[in-house]
Design a protein around this motif. Structure first.
Motif, PDB file in Angstrom:
ATOM      1  N   ARG A  18       0.850  -1.182   0.000  1.00  0.00           N
ATOM      2  CA  ARG A  18       0.000   0.000   0.000  1.00  0.00           C
ATOM      3  C   ARG A  18       0.888   1.235   0.000  1.00  0.00           C
ATOM      4  NH1 ARG A  18      -3.880   2.620   4.555  1.00  0.00           N
ATOM      5  NH2 ARG A  18      -5.628   3.243   3.219  1.00  0.00           N
ATOM      6  N   LEU A  19       0.715   2.056  -1.014  1.00  0.00           N
ATOM      7  CA  LEU A  19       1.460   3.304  -1.100  1.00  0.00           C
ATOM      8  C   LEU A  19       0.601   4.449  -0.581  1.00  0.00           C
ATOM      9  CD1 LEU A  19       3.038   2.987  -4.671  1.00  0.00           C
ATOM     10  CD2 LEU A  19       3.884   2.098  -2.488  1.00  0.00           C
ATOM     11  N   SER A  20       1.255   5.406   0.026  1.00  0.00           N
ATOM     12  CA  SER A  20       0.578   6.599   0.514  1.00  0.00           C
ATOM     13  C   SER A  20       1.220   7.838  -0.072  1.00  0.00           C
ATOM     14  CB  SER A  20       0.655   6.679   2.038  1.00  0.00           C
ATOM     15  OG  SER A  20       0.020   5.589   2.648  1.00  0.00           O
ATOM     16  N   CYS A  21       0.422   8.874  -0.270  1.00  0.00           N
ATOM     17  CA  CYS A  21       0.933  10.153  -0.756  1.00  0.00           C
ATOM     18  C   CYS A  21       0.201  11.260  -0.032  1.00  0.00           C
ATOM     19  CB  CYS A  21       0.736  10.283  -2.258  1.00  0.00           C
ATOM     20  SG  CYS A  21       1.194  11.902  -2.914  1.00  0.00           S
ATOM     21  N   ALA A  22       0.963  12.090   0.651  1.00  0.00           N
ATOM     22  CA  ALA A  22       0.386  13.213   1.370  1.00  0.00           C
ATOM     23  C   ALA A  22       0.869  14.508   0.738  1.00  0.00           C
ATOM     24  CB  ALA A  22       0.795  13.157   2.843  1.00  0.00           C
ATOM     25  N   ALA A  23      -0.069  15.392   0.442  1.00  0.00           N
ATOM     26  CA  ALA A  23       0.266  16.683  -0.163  1.00  0.00           C
ATOM     27  C   ALA A  23       0.197  17.772   0.884  1.00  0.00           C
ATOM     28  CB  ALA A  23      -0.698  16.993  -1.301  1.00  0.00           C
ATOM     29  N   SER A  24       1.184  18.625   0.873  1.00  0.00           N
ATOM     30  CA  SER A  24       1.181  19.778   1.773  1.00  0.00           C
ATOM     31  C   SER A  24       1.164  21.048   0.938  1.00  0.00           C
ATOM     32  CB  SER A  24       2.414  19.751   2.673  1.00  0.00           C
ATOM     33  OG  SER A  24       3.596  19.805   1.896  1.00  0.00           O
ATOM     34  N   GLY A  54     -14.386  12.078  -6.556  1.00  0.00           N
ATOM     35  CA  GLY A  54     -13.756  10.789  -6.282  1.00  0.00           C
ATOM     36  C   GLY A  54     -13.717   9.802  -7.431  1.00  0.00           C
ATOM     37  N   SER A  55     -13.977  10.242  -8.661  1.00  0.00           N
ATOM     38  CA  SER A  55     -13.864   9.312  -9.789  1.00  0.00           C
ATOM     39  C   SER A  55     -12.445   8.785  -9.875  1.00  0.00           C
ATOM     40  CB  SER A  55     -14.215  10.022 -11.095  1.00  0.00           C
ATOM     41  OG  SER A  55     -15.539  10.472 -11.088  1.00  0.00           O
ATOM     42  N   THR A  56     -12.345   7.508 -10.251  1.00  0.00           N
ATOM     43  CA  THR A  56     -11.031   6.882 -10.331  1.00  0.00           C
ATOM     44  C   THR A  56     -10.716   6.445 -11.753  1.00  0.00           C
ATOM     45  OG1 THR A  56     -11.983   4.749  -9.720  1.00  0.00           O
ATOM     46  CG2 THR A  56     -11.078   6.108  -7.941  1.00  0.00           C
ATOM     47  N   PHE A  57      -9.433   6.378 -12.047  1.00  0.00           N
ATOM     48  CA  PHE A  57      -8.960   6.059 -13.385  1.00  0.00           C
ATOM     49  C   PHE A  57      -7.742   5.142 -13.246  1.00  0.00           C
ATOM     50  CE2 PHE A  57     -11.568   9.461 -15.038  1.00  0.00           C
ATOM     51  CZ  PHE A  57     -11.594  10.372 -13.996  1.00  0.00           C
ATOM     52  N   TYR A  58      -7.652   4.161 -14.134  1.00  0.00           N
ATOM     53  CA  TYR A  58      -6.561   3.195 -14.069  1.00  0.00           C
ATOM     54  C   TYR A  58      -6.019   2.884 -15.451  1.00  0.00           C
ATOM     55  CZ  TYR A  58      -8.540   2.195  -9.453  1.00  0.00           C
ATOM     56  OH  TYR A  58      -9.016   2.303  -8.165  1.00  0.00           O
ATOM     57  N   SER A  69      -7.545   5.361  -3.634  1.00  0.00           N
ATOM     58  CA  SER A  69      -8.539   6.001  -2.786  1.00  0.00           C
ATOM     59  C   SER A  69      -7.915   7.258  -2.206  1.00  0.00           C
ATOM     60  CB  SER A  69      -9.007   5.056  -1.684  1.00  0.00           C
ATOM     61  OG  SER A  69      -7.920   4.633  -0.881  1.00  0.00           O
ATOM     62  N   GLY A  70      -8.759   8.084  -1.590  1.00  0.00           N
ATOM     63  CA  GLY A  70      -8.210   9.320  -1.068  1.00  0.00           C
ATOM     64  C   GLY A  70      -9.076   9.970  -0.020  1.00  0.00           C
ATOM     65  N   ASP A  71      -8.446  10.791   0.778  1.00  0.00           N
ATOM     66  CA  ASP A  71      -9.137  11.653   1.728  1.00  0.00           C
ATOM     67  C   ASP A  71      -8.697  13.064   1.368  1.00  0.00           C
ATOM     68  OD1 ASP A  71      -9.399  11.797   5.377  1.00  0.00           O
ATOM     69  OD2 ASP A  71     -10.031  13.183   3.809  1.00  0.00           O
ATOM     70  N   MET A  72      -9.525  13.739   0.577  1.00  0.00           N
ATOM     71  CA  MET A  72      -9.116  15.034   0.054  1.00  0.00           C
ATOM     72  C   MET A  72      -9.126  16.135   1.103  1.00  0.00           C
ATOM     73  SD  MET A  72      -8.044  14.150  -2.685  1.00  0.00           S
ATOM     74  CE  MET A  72      -8.155  12.691  -3.699  1.00  0.00           C
ATOM     75  N   TRP A  78      -4.094   6.986  -1.432  1.00  0.00           N
ATOM     76  CA  TRP A  78      -3.454   5.689  -1.210  1.00  0.00           C
ATOM     77  C   TRP A  78      -3.602   4.851  -2.482  1.00  0.00           C
ATOM     78  CZ3 TRP A  78      -7.016   7.850   2.150  1.00  0.00           C
ATOM     79  CH2 TRP A  78      -6.503   8.294   3.390  1.00  0.00           C
ATOM     80  N   LEU A  79      -2.646   3.984  -2.689  1.00  0.00           N
ATOM     81  CA  LEU A  79      -2.718   3.034  -3.786  1.00  0.00           C
ATOM     82  C   LEU A  79      -2.533   1.645  -3.201  1.00  0.00           C
ATOM     83  CD1 LEU A  79      -2.996   2.731  -6.890  1.00  0.00           C
ATOM     84  CD2 LEU A  79      -0.492   2.614  -6.970  1.00  0.00           C
TER      85      LEU A  79
END
Length: 121
Positions: A18-24, A54-58, A69-72, A78-79
């Motif tokens: 599981r990858l995470s990405c946090a934007a500041s 929340g539309s997703t694309f792959y 998925s995400g918590d905007m 997260w991936l």
């Protein structure tokens, strides 16, 4: 804007990561997502999620195996990567883009530092 990615590692084929990405900072892009780049190959689009709605694309090669998925409210995505294959081995980059150019690495507005994902056979 800074994007901080984490969660890469070494896993056997069939495993999960599981990858995470946090934007500041103030994120003004439409989508957040992931690209990857394998040795000797061009950087390619993996997945994205629209910040509004929340539309997703792959990309086709990960459909059914990866889930974004995400918590905007927290500017975090997260991936979830399941059923990993050796061909998923790459450096994965978090990215912020606009909806019209989200699949094009040249259209990415913000890049995070990469995180290595290695899948052994």
């Amino acid at each position: 804007v800074q994007l901080q990615a984490s969660g890469g590692g070494l896993v056997q084929a069939g495993g999960s990561l599981r990858l995470s990405c946090a934007a500041s900072g103030r994120t003004s892009v439409d989508v957040m997502g992931w690209f990857r780049q394998a040795p000797g190959k061009e950087r390619e689009f993996v997945a994205a999620i629209r910040r509004s709605g929340g539309s997703t694309f792959y990309t086709d090669s990960v459909k059914g195996r990866f889930t974004i998925s995400g918590d905007m409210a927290k500017n975090t995505v997260w991936l979830q990567m399941n059923s990993l294959k050796p061909e998923d081995t790459a450096v994965y980059y978090c990215a912020g883009s606009w909806i019209g150019t989200m699949r094009d690495p040249n259209g990415v507005r913000y890049w995070g530092k990469g995180t290595q994902v290695t899948v052994s056979s």
